[in-house]
Design an enzyme around this catalytic site. Structure first.
Site, mmCIF file in Angstrom:
data_model
loop_
_atom_site.group_PDB
_atom_site.id
_atom_site.type_symbol
_atom_site.label_atom_id
_atom_site.label_comp_id
_atom_site.label_asym_id
_atom_site.label_seq_id
_atom_site.Cartn_x
_atom_site.Cartn_y
_atom_site.Cartn_z
ATOM 1 N N CYS A 142 0.833 -1.216 0.000
ATOM 2 C CA CYS A 142 0.000 0.000 0.000
ATOM 3 C C CYS A 142 0.869 1.268 0.000
ATOM 4 O O CYS A 142 1.564 1.540 -0.965
ATOM 5 C CB CYS A 142 -0.994 -0.030 1.148
ATOM 6 S SG CYS A 142 -2.365 1.133 0.915
ATOM 7 N N LYS A 163 -12.149 7.712 -1.804
ATOM 8 C CA LYS A 163 -11.351 6.586 -1.342
ATOM 9 C C LYS A 163 -11.634 5.325 -2.151
ATOM 10 O O LYS A 163 -12.792 4.992 -2.426
ATOM 11 C CB LYS A 163 -11.656 6.328 0.143
ATOM 12 C CG LYS A 163 -10.802 5.267 0.795
ATOM 13 C CD LYS A 163 -11.171 5.133 2.271
ATOM 14 C CE LYS A 163 -10.299 4.116 2.987
ATOM 15 N NZ LYS A 163 -10.643 3.997 4.423
ATOM 16 N N SER A 192 -7.801 -0.089 0.301
ATOM 17 C CA SER A 192 -8.272 0.947 1.211
ATOM 18 C C SER A 192 -7.267 2.088 1.156
ATOM 19 O O SER A 192 -6.331 2.155 1.941
ATOM 20 C CB SER A 192 -8.394 0.394 2.639
ATOM 21 O OG SER A 192 -8.815 1.396 3.531
ATOM 22 N N HIS A 235 -4.244 -4.739 -0.047
ATOM 23 C CA HIS A 235 -4.030 -5.358 1.267
ATOM 24 C C HIS A 235 -4.501 -6.808 1.265
ATOM 25 O O HIS A 235 -5.494 -7.153 1.907
ATOM 26 C CB HIS A 235 -4.790 -4.586 2.347
ATOM 27 C CG HIS A 235 -4.212 -3.257 2.691
ATOM 28 N ND1 HIS A 235 -3.119 -3.108 3.513
ATOM 29 C CD2 HIS A 235 -4.578 -2.010 2.327
ATOM 30 C CE1 HIS A 235 -2.840 -1.825 3.645
ATOM 31 N NE2 HIS A 235 -3.700 -1.138 2.939
ATOM 32 N N GLU A 237 -3.277 -9.023 2.891
ATOM 33 C CA GLU A 237 -3.102 -9.539 4.249
ATOM 34 C C GLU A 237 -4.304 -9.275 5.146
ATOM 35 O O GLU A 237 -4.379 -9.827 6.254
ATOM 36 C CB GLU A 237 -1.837 -8.932 4.884
ATOM 37 C CG GLU A 237 -1.984 -7.534 5.456
ATOM 38 C CD GLU A 237 -1.955 -6.422 4.423
ATOM 39 O OE1 GLU A 237 -2.005 -5.247 4.813
ATOM 40 O OE2 GLU A 237 -1.872 -6.739 3.206
ATOM 41 N N ARG A 249 -15.845 2.528 11.812
ATOM 42 C CA ARG A 249 -15.090 3.566 12.518
ATOM 43 C C ARG A 249 -15.288 4.923 11.839
ATOM 44 O O ARG A 249 -15.608 5.917 12.487
ATOM 45 C CB ARG A 249 -13.604 3.199 12.521
ATOM 46 C CG ARG A 249 -12.676 4.243 13.131
ATOM 47 C CD ARG A 249 -11.247 4.015 12.653
ATOM 48 N NE ARG A 249 -11.110 4.234 11.218
ATOM 49 C CZ ARG A 249 -10.087 3.788 10.488
ATOM 50 N NH1 ARG A 249 -9.118 3.084 11.059
ATOM 51 N NH2 ARG A 249 -10.028 4.044 9.191
#
Length: 305
Positions: A142, A163, A192, A235, A237, A249
């Site tokens: 990233c 985003k 992200s 990502h 992972e 969040r």
């Protein structure tokens, strides 16, 4: 073979609950095996979560890996107890004389800043240069992928209108490469991020190879130096609930947060995520360890570089 991890690392007990066998340092020293030494520069805010996510993927190999964690002297994390950092992480300055078979540099929540405006940019550039002579293969994730391509090859990043958030299909452009051994013609990857790199910039740089991309989220994987540098803009992972946690969040703070695309069952955030990337995530990390670390690194680790 098991992973060798620092004694009392929280990820050990978390992964044992998933039937992943890990070995602490005390027991590992009783085995007469040359483990592969992997260092992780963890820049993510939630250190324990990222440690666990990466160790989970690195465990999917028959090789014994010795995992170390690096931290920056020029940056103090705000979301991880100082006791955890002192117990399990060491400053780059303490580790710079050592050599490693593989290195992972994670993303960081600073992507909206110009690279030079990041408070720890100077130390990051030292680490980028150091890795070229002290690490056999480095995996950049990233923000680190964008930062590494900018520092080494002058590739700029560009702000996105909104985003890039969700699960997107990716297409291998060089499916014969060992990193894609066992891959399907299309695979999913979580993204992200607020910035991107452009394929035209990658293609204009003769030292870089664009090896995977998506019609929806653009450049996803780039390779350099025959696999000694791998840049992944997403990502793989991520755990199943990571995007859900990020969405909830941010939604509780702002009212302009889009739901992650291609993520919830029936596109309903009341439903659990539909996990579609886990198999290829395990495969990519196994291929990286096998073909770009284990088969390329010298037995005498001091000969790296």
């Amino acid at each position: 073979m098991p992973l060798r991890l620092p004694d009392k690392l929280p990820a050990i007990e978390l992964l044992k609950g998933e039937n992943i066998f890990v070995m602490n340092d005390s027991r590992a020293h009783m085995q007469d095996i040359r483990p592969l030494k992997i260092v992780i520069l963890n820049l993510m805010p939630l250190k324990v979560t990222t440690e666990t996510d990466l160790i989970r993927l690195l465990s999917n190999t028959p090789l014994q890996l010795e995992i170390s964690f690096m931290k920056l002297k020029s940056h103090t994390p705000k979301h991880t107890p100082i006791e955890h950092m002192m117990m399990f992480y060491r400053d780059f300055e303490e580790m710079r004389t050592q050599k490693y078979d593989g290195m992972i540099i994670t993303g960081a929540p600073v992507e909206t800043l110009n690279f030079e405006d990041v408070s720890y940019w100077s130390e990051m550039t030292e680490i980028f240069s150091w890795a070229r002579t002290h690490v056999t293969s480095t995996l950049f994730i990233c923000w680190a992928a964008q930062a590494g391509m900018y520092y080494h090859y002058g590739i700029p990043k560009y702000p996105l209108r909104k985003k890039m958030f969700g699960i997107f299909p990716q297409y291998p452009l060089e499916p014969h490469l060992p990193i894609f051994r066992g891959f399907d013609d299309v695979f999913s990857m979580p993204h992200s991020r607020h910035t991107e790199v452009h394929r035209d910039d990658i293609l204009a740089c003769p030292q870089l190879s664009l090896i995977a991309e998506s019609p929806e989220c653009g450049v996803s994987m780039v390779m350099a130096r025959g696999g000694r540098e791998l840049f992944v803009t997403g990502h793989l992972e991520y755990a199943p609930d990571t995007l859900d946690n990020e969405y909830k969040r941010d939604r509780d703070i702002r009212d302009d947060v889009d739901m992650p695309v291609n993520y919830y069952r029936d596109d309903n955030p009341a439903n659990p995520p539909l996990v579609s990337w886990r198999a290829h995530a395990n495969l990519l990390y196994s291929n990286w360890i096998n073909y770009y670390v284990y088969q390329e690194t010298p037995y005498d680790i001091n000969k790296i570089g």
